[in-house]
Design a protein around this motif. Structure first.
Motif, PDB file in Angstrom:
ATOM      1  N   MET A 218       0.827  -1.205   0.000  1.00 54.31           N
ATOM      2  CA  MET A 218       0.000   0.000   0.000  1.00 54.31           C
ATOM      3  C   MET A 218       0.865   1.260   0.000  1.00 54.31           C
ATOM      4  O   MET A 218       0.593   2.229  -0.734  1.00 54.31           O
ATOM      5  CB  MET A 218      -0.928  -0.009   1.221  1.00 54.31           C
ATOM      6  N   LYS A 219       1.928   1.257   0.794  1.00 52.23           N
ATOM      7  CA  LYS A 219       2.825   2.418   0.808  1.00 52.23           C
ATOM      8  C   LYS A 219       3.507   2.595  -0.544  1.00 52.23           C
ATOM      9  O   LYS A 219       3.685   3.720  -1.027  1.00 52.23           O
ATOM     10  CB  LYS A 219       3.855   2.258   1.924  1.00 52.23           C
ATOM     11  N   PHE A 220       3.877   1.484  -1.161  1.00 46.34           N
ATOM     12  CA  PHE A 220       4.511   1.556  -2.476  1.00 46.34           C
ATOM     13  C   PHE A 220       3.539   2.120  -3.515  1.00 46.34           C
ATOM     14  O   PHE A 220       3.899   2.986  -4.323  1.00 46.34           O
ATOM     15  CB  PHE A 220       4.984   0.162  -2.892  1.00 46.34           C
ATOM     16  N   LEU A 221       2.295   1.644  -3.477  1.00 47.48           N
ATOM     17  CA  LEU A 221       1.293   2.136  -4.428  1.00 47.48           C
ATOM     18  C   LEU A 221       0.989   3.614  -4.200  1.00 47.48           C
ATOM     19  O   LEU A 221       0.787   4.372  -5.152  1.00 47.48           O
ATOM     20  CB  LEU A 221       0.013   1.301  -4.309  1.00 47.48           C
ATOM     21  N   ASN A 222       0.944   4.019  -2.939  1.00 47.79           N
ATOM     22  CA  ASN A 222       0.711   5.436  -2.646  1.00 47.79           C
ATOM     23  C   ASN A 222       1.875   6.301  -3.127  1.00 47.79           C
ATOM     24  O   ASN A 222       1.687   7.473  -3.478  1.00 47.79           O
ATOM     25  CB  ASN A 222       0.510   5.632  -1.142  1.00 47.79           C
ATOM     26  N   TRP A 223       3.052   5.711  -3.142  1.00 45.39           N
ATOM     27  CA  TRP A 223       4.237   6.457  -3.591  1.00 45.39           C
ATOM     28  C   TRP A 223       4.269   6.608  -5.113  1.00 45.39           C
ATOM     29  O   TRP A 223       4.530   7.691  -5.631  1.00 45.39           O
ATOM     30  CB  TRP A 223       5.497   5.750  -3.098  1.00 45.39           C
ATOM     31  N   ILE A 224       3.971   5.504  -5.828  1.00 47.74           N
ATOM     32  CA  ILE A 224       4.081   5.576  -7.292  1.00 47.74           C
ATOM     33  C   ILE A 224       2.814   6.129  -7.951  1.00 47.74           C
ATOM     34  O   ILE A 224       2.872   6.667  -9.056  1.00 47.74           O
ATOM     35  CB  ILE A 224       4.427   4.197  -7.908  1.00 47.74           C
ATOM     36  N   THR A 225       1.669   5.973  -7.276  1.00 48.91           N
ATOM     37  CA  THR A 225       0.411   6.492  -7.856  1.00 48.91           C
ATOM     38  C   THR A 225      -0.359   7.256  -6.778  1.00 48.91           C
ATOM     39  O   THR A 225      -1.419   6.803  -6.322  1.00 48.91           O
ATOM     40  CB  THR A 225      -0.453   5.345  -8.411  1.00 48.91           C
ATOM     41  N   PRO A 226       0.136   8.392  -6.352  1.00 56.26           N
ATOM     42  CA  PRO A 226      -0.511   9.112  -5.245  1.00 56.26           C
ATOM     43  C   PRO A 226      -1.925   9.588  -5.562  1.00 56.26           C
ATOM     44  O   PRO A 226      -2.718   9.811  -4.647  1.00 56.26           O
ATOM     45  CB  PRO A 226       0.430  10.304  -5.011  1.00 56.26           C
ATOM     46  N   ASN A 227      -2.249   9.735  -6.830  1.00 49.88           N
ATOM     47  CA  ASN A 227      -3.565  10.263  -7.197  1.00 49.88           C
ATOM     48  C   ASN A 227      -4.582   9.185  -7.568  1.00 49.88           C
ATOM     49  O   ASN A 227      -5.700   9.502  -7.971  1.00 49.88           O
ATOM     50  CB  ASN A 227      -3.422  11.238  -8.375  1.00 49.88           C
ATOM     51  N   LEU A 228      -4.174   7.920  -7.482  1.00 48.71           N
ATOM     52  CA  LEU A 228      -5.086   6.836  -7.859  1.00 48.71           C
ATOM     53  C   LEU A 228      -6.159   6.649  -6.794  1.00 48.71           C
ATOM     54  O   LEU A 228      -5.853   6.583  -5.616  1.00 48.71           O
ATOM     55  CB  LEU A 228      -4.307   5.523  -8.045  1.00 48.71           C
TER      56      LEU A 228
END
Length: 228
Positions: A218-228
């Motif tokens: 989840m932290k990785f996804l928030n980092w690479i796609t913060p606006n998703l």
């Protein structure tokens, strides 16, 4: 006025949850195999030792048996072949055999699982900090203990499910009630906790890995796609 926290998208939850599940299987699957072997072993005859004397004996014998059988003929050549043969033998009921017992296991156990995890995350979060800032050791602790609570609830119906699903067709015409009666009559109430040691050895590391995998993903996804 401070901005409200943006809700996490379902897609991120899906991807992070899937990665957490992969971590759980990777860490916990060997002992899950041992658990099922212990749960489905037949009762020993009078004067004869049991098939498995415990968790580690089962693990050793399972490993040796798989090595010896690796060059022999197998009944199923994978999951799809197994599904085809089950359908051919018993129809759609064969594929869904044990569904009621799975629900009896997973509904209360999953409720306990996530309730315990969220409660522990909040409890372990230092005052003034956000749950999202929880350290890795505390995530592992919360996930591992949640797994133990999950299986403390799940193991009796899991034993019944394993016995029912591996029984020959027609052995238990009344479903799990027949399995329960036979187990208690022949092996006592403690038979509902067969595989307990294997389950508990597996529960903490496997579920700690699951939730750690989820949080890291989840932290990785928030980092690479913060606006998703």
């Amino acid at each position: 006025m401070a901005d409200q926290a943006k809700p996490i998208s379902p897609l991120k939850n899906l991807l992070a949850g899937g990665f957490g599940g992969m971590c759980l299987v990777f860490v916990g699957h060997p002992l899950d195999t041992v658990k099922v072997r212990l749960q489905t072993q037949p009762p020993s005859l009078p004067g004869q030792p049991p098939m498995y004397s415990g968790t580690f004996d089962c693990f050793r014998k399972t490993l040796m048996r798989e090595i010896q059988a690796s060059s022999g003929e197998t009944k199923y050549n994978g999951a799809l072949d197994c599904a085809k043969k089950l359908y051919r033998e018993s129809g759609i009921r064969g594929i869904y055999k044990g569904t009621v017992l799975t629900l009896m296991r997973d509904v209360p156990a999953s409720g306990m699982y996530f309730m315990t995890y969220e409660w522990l995350k909040n409890t372990l979060t230092p005052e003034g900090k956000s749950v999202s800032e929880l350290s890795v050791p505390r995530i592992l602790l919360a996930g591992g203990i949640a797994g133990i609570f999950n299986w403390a609830v799940a193991i009796p119906p899991d034993v019944l499910k394993s016995r029912f699903q591996t029984a020959p067709p027609g052995k238990y015409p009344n479903g799990f009630r027949d399995v329960l009666k036979e187990l208690i009559r022949n092996e006592g109430i403690t038979s509902l906790y067969k595989g307990f040691n294997a389950v508990m050895i597996r529960a903490f590391p496997a579920n700690a890995a699951c939730f750690l995998g989820f949080e890291v993903a989840m932290k990785f996804l928030n980092w690479i796609t913060p606006n998703l």
